[in-house]
Motif scaffolding. Structure first.
Motif, PDB file in Angstrom:
ATOM      1  N   SER C 184       0.807  -1.227   0.000  1.00  0.00           N
ATOM      2  CA  SER C 184       0.000   0.000   0.000  1.00  0.00           C
ATOM      3  C   SER C 184       0.831   1.263   0.000  1.00  0.00           C
ATOM      4  O   SER C 184       0.288   2.345   0.029  1.00  0.00           O
ATOM      5  N   GLY C 185       2.162   1.142  -0.004  1.00  0.00           N
ATOM      6  CA  GLY C 185       2.979   2.344   0.038  1.00  0.00           C
ATOM      7  C   GLY C 185       3.668   2.664  -1.263  1.00  0.00           C
ATOM      8  O   GLY C 185       4.487   3.584  -1.331  1.00  0.00           O
ATOM      9  N   ILE C 186       3.383   1.915  -2.330  1.00  0.00           N
ATOM     10  CA  ILE C 186       4.108   2.202  -3.561  1.00  0.00           C
ATOM     11  C   ILE C 186       3.169   2.835  -4.581  1.00  0.00           C
ATOM     12  O   ILE C 186       2.048   2.371  -4.784  1.00  0.00           O
ATOM     13  N   PRO C 187       3.654   3.910  -5.183  1.00  0.00           N
ATOM     14  CA  PRO C 187       2.823   4.624  -6.142  1.00  0.00           C
ATOM     15  C   PRO C 187       2.739   3.830  -7.443  1.00  0.00           C
ATOM     16  O   PRO C 187       3.544   2.973  -7.682  1.00  0.00           O
ATOM     17  N   GLY C 188       1.758   4.102  -8.200  1.00  0.00           N
ATOM     18  CA  GLY C 188       1.757   3.531  -9.544  1.00  0.00           C
ATOM     19  C   GLY C 188       1.090   2.182  -9.687  1.00  0.00           C
ATOM     20  O   GLY C 188       0.928   1.688 -10.784  1.00  0.00           O
ATOM     21  N   ARG C 189       0.733   1.548  -8.561  1.00  0.00           N
ATOM     22  CA  ARG C 189       0.002   0.273  -8.699  1.00  0.00           C
ATOM     23  C   ARG C 189      -1.382   0.507  -8.107  1.00  0.00           C
ATOM     24  O   ARG C 189      -1.589   0.374  -6.899  1.00  0.00           O
ATOM     25  N   HIS C 190      -2.340   0.885  -8.920  1.00  0.00           N
ATOM     26  CA  HIS C 190      -3.647   1.330  -8.428  1.00  0.00           C
ATOM     27  C   HIS C 190      -4.331   0.315  -7.539  1.00  0.00           C
ATOM     28  O   HIS C 190      -4.997   0.658  -6.579  1.00  0.00           O
ATOM     29  N   TRP C 192      -3.214  -1.630  -5.460  1.00  0.00           N
ATOM     30  CA  TRP C 192      -2.669  -1.765  -4.114  1.00  0.00           C
ATOM     31  C   TRP C 192      -2.685  -0.473  -3.327  1.00  0.00           C
ATOM     32  O   TRP C 192      -2.525  -0.498  -2.114  1.00  0.00           O
ATOM     33  N   LEU C 193      -2.829   0.667  -4.053  1.00  0.00           N
ATOM     34  CA  LEU C 193      -2.686   1.944  -3.366  1.00  0.00           C
ATOM     35  C   LEU C 193      -3.987   2.285  -2.637  1.00  0.00           C
ATOM     36  O   LEU C 193      -4.759   3.132  -3.066  1.00  0.00           O
ATOM     37  N   THR C 194      -4.222   1.578  -1.535  1.00  0.00           N
ATOM     38  CA  THR C 194      -5.436   1.813  -0.770  1.00  0.00           C
ATOM     39  C   THR C 194      -5.112   1.799   0.713  1.00  0.00           C
ATOM     40  O   THR C 194      -4.345   0.965   1.192  1.00  0.00           O
ATOM     41  N   ALA C 195      -5.722   2.724   1.448  1.00  0.00           N
ATOM     42  CA  ALA C 195      -5.442   2.828   2.873  1.00  0.00           C
ATOM     43  C   ALA C 195      -5.937   1.611   3.634  1.00  0.00           C
ATOM     44  O   ALA C 195      -5.427   1.298   4.700  1.00  0.00           O
ATOM     45  N   VAL C 196      -6.952   0.919   3.087  1.00  0.00           N
ATOM     46  CA  VAL C 196      -7.517  -0.200   3.840  1.00  0.00           C
ATOM     47  C   VAL C 196      -6.775  -1.507   3.593  1.00  0.00           C
ATOM     48  O   VAL C 196      -7.202  -2.559   4.046  1.00  0.00           O
ATOM     49  N   MET C 197      -5.616  -1.450   2.897  1.00  0.00           N
ATOM     50  CA  MET C 197      -4.908  -2.701   2.617  1.00  0.00           C
ATOM     51  C   MET C 197      -4.554  -3.429   3.902  1.00  0.00           C
ATOM     52  O   MET C 197      -4.787  -4.634   4.051  1.00  0.00           O
ATOM     53  N   ALA C 198      -4.004  -2.698   4.882  1.00  0.00           N
ATOM     54  CA  ALA C 198      -3.612  -3.351   6.136  1.00  0.00           C
ATOM     55  C   ALA C 198      -4.837  -3.877   6.870  1.00  0.00           C
ATOM     56  O   ALA C 198      -4.812  -4.975   7.434  1.00  0.00           O
ATOM     57  N   ALA C 199      -5.925  -3.107   6.842  1.00  0.00           N
ATOM     58  CA  ALA C 199      -7.142  -3.548   7.517  1.00  0.00           C
ATOM     59  C   ALA C 199      -7.681  -4.821   6.856  1.00  0.00           C
ATOM     60  O   ALA C 199      -8.085  -5.772   7.539  1.00  0.00           O
ATOM     61  N   ARG C 200      -7.664  -4.845   5.514  1.00  0.00           N
ATOM     62  CA  ARG C 200      -8.127  -6.049   4.803  1.00  0.00           C
ATOM     63  C   ARG C 200      -7.267  -7.243   5.145  1.00  0.00           C
ATOM     64  O   ARG C 200      -7.744  -8.359   5.370  1.00  0.00           O
ATOM     65  N   PHE C 201      -5.950  -7.002   5.175  1.00  0.00           N
ATOM     66  CA  PHE C 201      -5.029  -8.083   5.485  1.00  0.00           C
ATOM     67  C   PHE C 201      -5.346  -8.663   6.850  1.00  0.00           C
ATOM     68  O   PHE C 201      -5.431  -9.878   7.038  1.00  0.00           O
ATOM     69  N   LEU C 202      -5.495  -7.770   7.841  1.00  0.00           N
ATOM     70  CA  LEU C 202      -5.735  -8.260   9.188  1.00  0.00           C
ATOM     71  C   LEU C 202      -7.058  -8.981   9.279  1.00  0.00           C
ATOM     72  O   LEU C 202      -7.157 -10.052   9.882  1.00  0.00           O
ATOM     73  N   ALA C 203      -8.098  -8.427   8.642  1.00  0.00           N
ATOM     74  CA  ALA C 203      -9.413  -9.072   8.699  1.00  0.00           C
ATOM     75  C   ALA C 203      -9.347 -10.468   8.068  1.00  0.00           C
ATOM     76  O   ALA C 203      -9.834 -11.445   8.641  1.00  0.00           O
TER      77      ALA C 203
END
Lengths: 282, 141, 390
Positions: C184-190, C192-203
């Protein structure tokens, strides 16, 4: 504190291993031996130097396909870039490695093309693409070993010795500028003498398992030469200079003429500018 | 004296001896001559003619023991610090490059580098990337 | 305690042998890959991460899920989980081992792995990922071994282990957050560029890991005298239900942002994965399977009658695990790389060697799990009936 024999042996054993290991590693490991002092090394007198190397691309000066191929071949041949082909002669997209290449308007600036109202001719207009040597590169940020890093001169450099091949930089680069050696590059037909290939003996190849990309020809700048692509391209097509120097040609162009860069909204600060409108410049 | 698990124990000892003594009995009868690296390439003879003596970047004893340290330092100086000139302790200035400086003189990898490396069973992987010079015939041996 | 892993019946050794065959075959194929290069896989210039990194990502989640047992038991005194916390910790060890192996086989120059330690780069998320994963492995080995050893002796664990147990809680959250940051921290890969990536991962981790644990607990009950207890399994299944709801909900949020905003770059990966784009629909059946399994398993978890039926619960957990495996272990990676930065579609599919290496690593992971569980079960069977203090 009392301790039984077993515990003593455990503690003694582990301490000895750690102690020996640490001292052996520190005494002999090349990384922890002193590197060259600044007074032991210097630049060549004729080397080219800049605070911010950058490039301006004027696509209007590329007239024929031969212009493109000559420019690409100049770079790829002196840097021993492998050319993998499938049996039918087409490019093997799986293993492909490219430092500079010809692309189209549609692909170089995705999102700027407007589907149905633009002719195919416009969408297919050629553009020369390469590593943008960004000022704030995502690839440098993510590399876990600093195998890719910024030089003082603004070049985003690659240390093939240190690269562990994790390919995080390839994921991070928004421009698709990086290539990975999926197999031994020396097996490509253009580099393998057994298949009629030839290498440039003055520059190394790479080995399988490392990432590579354009380096703005640091080895040529060091001996006073312009990057190979700049030299081989038609006159005025690729301009190379110091953006930080107010008297440099490319600074004057970037300051006064209309240029665009690829995906500038991502904050990477690319240093390759595409001139709009062509025109005369030195 | 009673020996428990006689079978597995003796078998284990036999396997251990077979593995541990392998380097010795495998090399029975083979000779291993002392390495004699040759410094008689045309480039070195030319240098000797011009300068009156053969000399390397640093004195021979240092190079013999520490050439990898030097090479690693050169690598970092060129690739990471963008410097290519080396001021050696002999007072001369050298171009830091394995292919274009070291191997310019030592173009006989088989009779120079490999002599000691083979003796010591060392396989440096520099040559995976750096291109070995084409072996030329020496002017005289 | 280690010797307990070497005492087993015919079925045990048959299972170990079965796993061993796949581990050996994976080793053979890895040696081939080591010699010939990663060209042996299906990865290429556009999709430069594939099955290996996908599996790594998925298994970090499984490893983190041990925390779903640790929190109730150690923080909230939920005594019911006392017997099975060890199963969660040992699953974490096995999962982290597999993570490390998947990273290793994915590297182009694995012999240079020490460079990450010799040239630490605090600005690189991957550097931190290696730190937190190694730390988590250490913590779980320490905590698991010490608590199990105390169990065997019938005494409470030593006081000094408590801080380590408490540390494992935020540490578990961190390993999966840091792994999410890889994306979620790398530009250019739409995609993945989402703030909820970590939340999704944990869920998804807190759904998938405990689901696997339920399956394992049921298997353990069948092959040994160790019974986690029906109410314990029901408690875990409620955790799975809530976590899975969060996971599906968050995925729905992603769809909303992508399609309501109308931004082509955001939409294209979803379209490619779920409908097909530019004539390429390779992943569509797989992604729909994942989504349908997710919804179905979620509904089955919500209906108490179904959830309380242990056979149906097992089926639900298998579907859920499969759904998450596809989504995280495969779809997530491909979606980030396809379309490429030039909006071209160059699809990816693993090759046979790649699959065999992957299966080999799973076999090694299950071998580790088998040995550790064998030890845990043996100790439990010895101390059956003794109330575990903590």
């Amino acid at each position: 504190m009392s301790m039984d024999r077993r515990q003593f042996l455990k503690v003694a054993g582990i301490s000895s291993i750690l102690g020996f290991g640490a001292s052996a590693a520190s005494a002999t490991h090349p990384t922890w031996q002193p590197s060259l002092r600044p007074d032991q090394m210097d630049r060549n007198k004729d080397s080219l130097w800049a605070k911010r190397w950058a490039m301006v691309v004027d696509m209007s000066k590329f007239k024929t396909d031969g212009d493109f191929q000559k420019t690409i071949a100049a770079c790829h041949s002196i840097h021993n870039v492998p050319d993998f082909r499938k049996p039918d002669g087409s490019v093997d997209r799986k293993l492909e490695i490219k430092w500079i290449w010809k692309s189209t308007y549609e692909k170089s600036f995705p999102g700027m093309e407007e589907g149905k109202y633009q002719s195919e001719h416009v969408k297919d207009m050629p553009f020369m693409l390469l590593c943008n040597h960004c000022t704030n590169p995502a690839c440098v940020r993510v590399c876990p070993t600093k195998a890719t890093y910024k030089l003082e001169t603004g070049i985003t450099m690659q240390d093939m010795h240190r690269c562990i091949g994790c390919r995080f930089c390839m994921a991070a680069c928004p421009y698709g500028a990086r290539s990975f050696n999926w197999v031994d590059p020396r097996k490509a037909a253009n580099l393998d003498p057994a298949k009629g290939g030839k290498v440039n003996a003055e520059y190394p190849t790479r080995t399988k398992g490392v990432v590579e990309k354009c380096t703005f020809c640091t080895e040529r700048l060091a001996v006073g030469k312009m990057p190979a692509c700049v030299e081989a391209a038609p006159k005025g097509a690729l301009l190379f200079g110091d953006l930080d120097d107010p008297n440099s040609e490319i600074r004057k162009i970037v300051a006064n003429k209309l240029t665009i860069r690829r995906k500038p909204e991502l904050g990477t600060g690319p240093a390759v500018y595409y001139l709009i409108g062509g025109g005369e410049h030195a | 004296m009673k020996i428990y698990n006689k079978g597995p124990v003796f078998l284990g000892i036999a396997i251990f001896l077979a593995l541990a003594l392998f380097p010795f009995y495998n090399n029975f009868g083979k000779t291993n001559k002392k390495p004699e690296p040759k410094t008689d390439t045309p480039a070195i003879m030319e240098y000797e003619k011009l300068n009156g003596k053969k000399e390397c970047v640093e004195p021979k004893e240092y190079m013999r023991a520490e050439h990898m340290v030097l090479i690693n330092n050169w690598r970092d100086a060129v690739v990471r610090d963008d410097n290519r000139g080396y001021k050696s302790s002999t007072g001369k200035r050298w171009n830091m490059s394995l292919q274009n400086e070291c191997m310019r003189c030592h173009s006989n990898k088989k009779k120079f580098c490999d002599e000691c490396h083979n003796y010591m069973a060392v396989k440096p992987f520099c040559w995976d990337c750096h291109i070995q010079p084409v072996e030329k015939e020496e002017a005289r041996s | 305690m280690l010797e307990k892993a070497l005492e087993g019946g015919k079925k045990y050794w048959a299972w170990v042998f079965f796993l061993g065959i796949f581990a050996l075959s994976g080793t053979y194929w890895y040696i081939r890959q080591f010699n010939e290069g990663l060209g042996l896989t299906g990865m290429h210039r556009d999709v430069s991460w594939g099955l290996y990194i996908g599996q790594f990502t998925f298994l970090v989640g499984v490893a983190a899920s041990a925390v779903m047992l640790v929190i109730p038991y150690y923080l909230h005194d939920f005594k019911k989980f006392g017997k099975i916390v060890i199963l969660g910790e040992f699953l974490a060890i096995s999962a982290v081992t597999m993570c490390i192996l998947f990273i290793f086989v994915d590297m182009g120059q694995p012999m240079r792995i020490m460079n990450v330690i010799l040239h630490p780069t605090p600005g690189s998320v991957m550097f931190w990922d290696s730190v937190v994963l190694s730390g988590y492995l250490f913590i779980n080995l320490l905590v698991g071994w010490v608590t199990l050893g105390s169990d065997k002796k019938g005494v409470p664990p030593p006081k000094w282990i408590k801080p380590w147990i408490y540390l494992s809680i935020p540490w578990a959250i961190s390993i999966h957050t840091v792994t999410a940051f890889l994306y979620s921290g790398i530009p250019g890969r739409h995609f993945w560029l989402t703030a909820v990536m970590a939340a999704r991962f944990l869920a998804s981790a807190f759904a998938g890991g405990p689901a696997l644990l339920i399956i394992l607990a049921l298997i353990v009950r069948k092959v040994s005298k160790f019974d986690a207890g029906k109410d314990v399994i029901q408690a875990v299944s409620r955790i799975v239900a809530y976590a899975m709801f969060a996971n599906v909900f968050l995925l729905g949020l992603e769809f909303f942002t992508a399609f309501y905003s109308g931004i082509p770059g955001h939409q294209h990966p979803f379209v490619y994965l779920y409908k097909g784009l530019d004539g390429h629909a390779e992943l569509v059946p797989l992604m729909w399977t994942s989504s349908i399994f997710a919804i179905v398993s979620l509904v089955m978890l919500w209906i108490p009658k179904i959830r309380r039926n242990e056979s149906l619960l097992a089926l639900t957990c298998i579907m859920l695990f499969a759904s998450l495996w596809i989504d995280k272990g495969f779809g997530l990676i491909i979606g980030g790389f396809v379309p490429n930065p030039f909006e071209e579609i160059n699809p990816y599919w693993p090759t046979y060697p790649e699959a065999m290496i992957t299966i080999g690593i799973w076999a090694i992971g299950f071998l580790v799990l088998t040995f550790l569980y064998k030890i845990a079960i043996a100790v439990r069977e010895q101390t059956a009936g003794v109330e575990i203090e903590h």
